[in-house]
Scaffold this motif. Structure first.
Motif, short mmCIF file in Angstrom:
data_model
loop_
_atom_site.label_atom_id
_atom_site.label_comp_id
_atom_site.label_asym_id
_atom_site.label_seq_id
_atom_site.Cartn_x
_atom_site.Cartn_y
_atom_site.Cartn_z
N HIS A 16 0.83 -1.20 0.00
CA HIS A 16 0.00 0.00 0.00
C HIS A 16 0.86 1.25 0.00
O HIS A 16 0.60 2.22 -0.72
CB HIS A 16 -0.93 -0.02 1.22
N ARG A 17 1.92 1.25 0.80
CA ARG A 17 2.81 2.41 0.89
C ARG A 17 3.51 2.67 -0.46
O ARG A 17 3.58 3.80 -0.92
CB ARG A 17 3.84 2.19 2.00
N LYS A 18 3.98 1.60 -1.11
CA LYS A 18 4.66 1.77 -2.40
C LYS A 18 3.70 2.29 -3.46
O LYS A 18 4.05 3.17 -4.26
CB LYS A 18 5.27 0.44 -2.85
N ALA A 19 2.48 1.79 -3.48
CA ALA A 19 1.48 2.26 -4.45
C ALA A 19 1.12 3.72 -4.19
O ALA A 19 1.01 4.52 -5.13
CB ALA A 19 0.23 1.38 -4.38
N MET A 20 0.96 4.07 -2.92
CA MET A 20 0.62 5.44 -2.57
C MET A 20 1.75 6.40 -2.96
O MET A 20 1.50 7.46 -3.56
CB MET A 20 0.35 5.56 -1.07
#
Length: 181
Positions: A16-20
């Motif tokens: 989620h952090r990488k996508a965000m």
């Protein structure tokens, strides 16, 4: 202990952090500035600055590496075409974080993150400051005296025009005096 752990997890899973961060980096490159929380802005700066450095060398390899992070073909194209040309001479520090007022809903610290070379407000002040600093030398002193000489000639030409108007004024005063007597 947290020795050597630089990543702020931002309360999210790794995927989620990488996508965000990829989405935020794409938005930053497209719009040149975005408003977000201070923690996300600091995390985004660590994420996007190496990509901006990579964009300086326009090779297939560097494009593929950047695409692996951003996952957006249009953003990668804009990064390598427009943004890389502007940041070519800058040795680093491509982004600026400006703190804003806290968010009303949850009082979170807000910030504006922007690409430094695309800000018009700060650029104008820097350009005007650079123009004011001059090196004093003989050549510029001669050039500075030349406009003064031209102004003196202009004043000399205007002086006769005012003298011609001056005799008319006393004549008008004399006529008014004659009427009064």
């Amino acid at each position: 202990m947290r020795h050597g752990k630089k990543v702020n997890h931002l309360g999210r899973t790794d995927s989620h952090r990488k996508a965000m961060l990829a989405n935020m980096a794409s938005s930053l490159i497209k719009h040149k500035r975005i408003s977000t929380t201070l923690a996300k802005a600091k995390a985004l700066r660590m994420y996007v600055e190496p990509l901006l450095t990579k964009s300086k060398t326009d090779t297939t390899h560097s494009r593929r590496i950047v695409f692996g992070y951003l996952q957006d073909k249009e953003t990668v194209t804009e990064l390598f075409r427009d943004v890389a040309a502007k940041i070519a001479n800058r040795p680093g520090g491509y982004t600026r974080i400006i703190k804003l007022n806290n968010r009303l809903g949850d009082n979170a610290e807000m910030a504006l993150i922007e690409l430094v070379d695309y800000n018009e407000v700060y650029g104008k002040e820097a350009e005007s400051a650079e123009k004011k600093t001059t090196r004093r030398g003989r050549t510029k002193a001669k050039k500075a005296d030349a406009p003064k000489a031209e102004k003196a000639e202009v004043v000399a030409e205007e002086a006769p025009a005012t003298e011609e108007a001056a005799p008319e004024a006393p004549a008008a005063e004399a006529k008014s005096e004659d009427k009064g007597e």
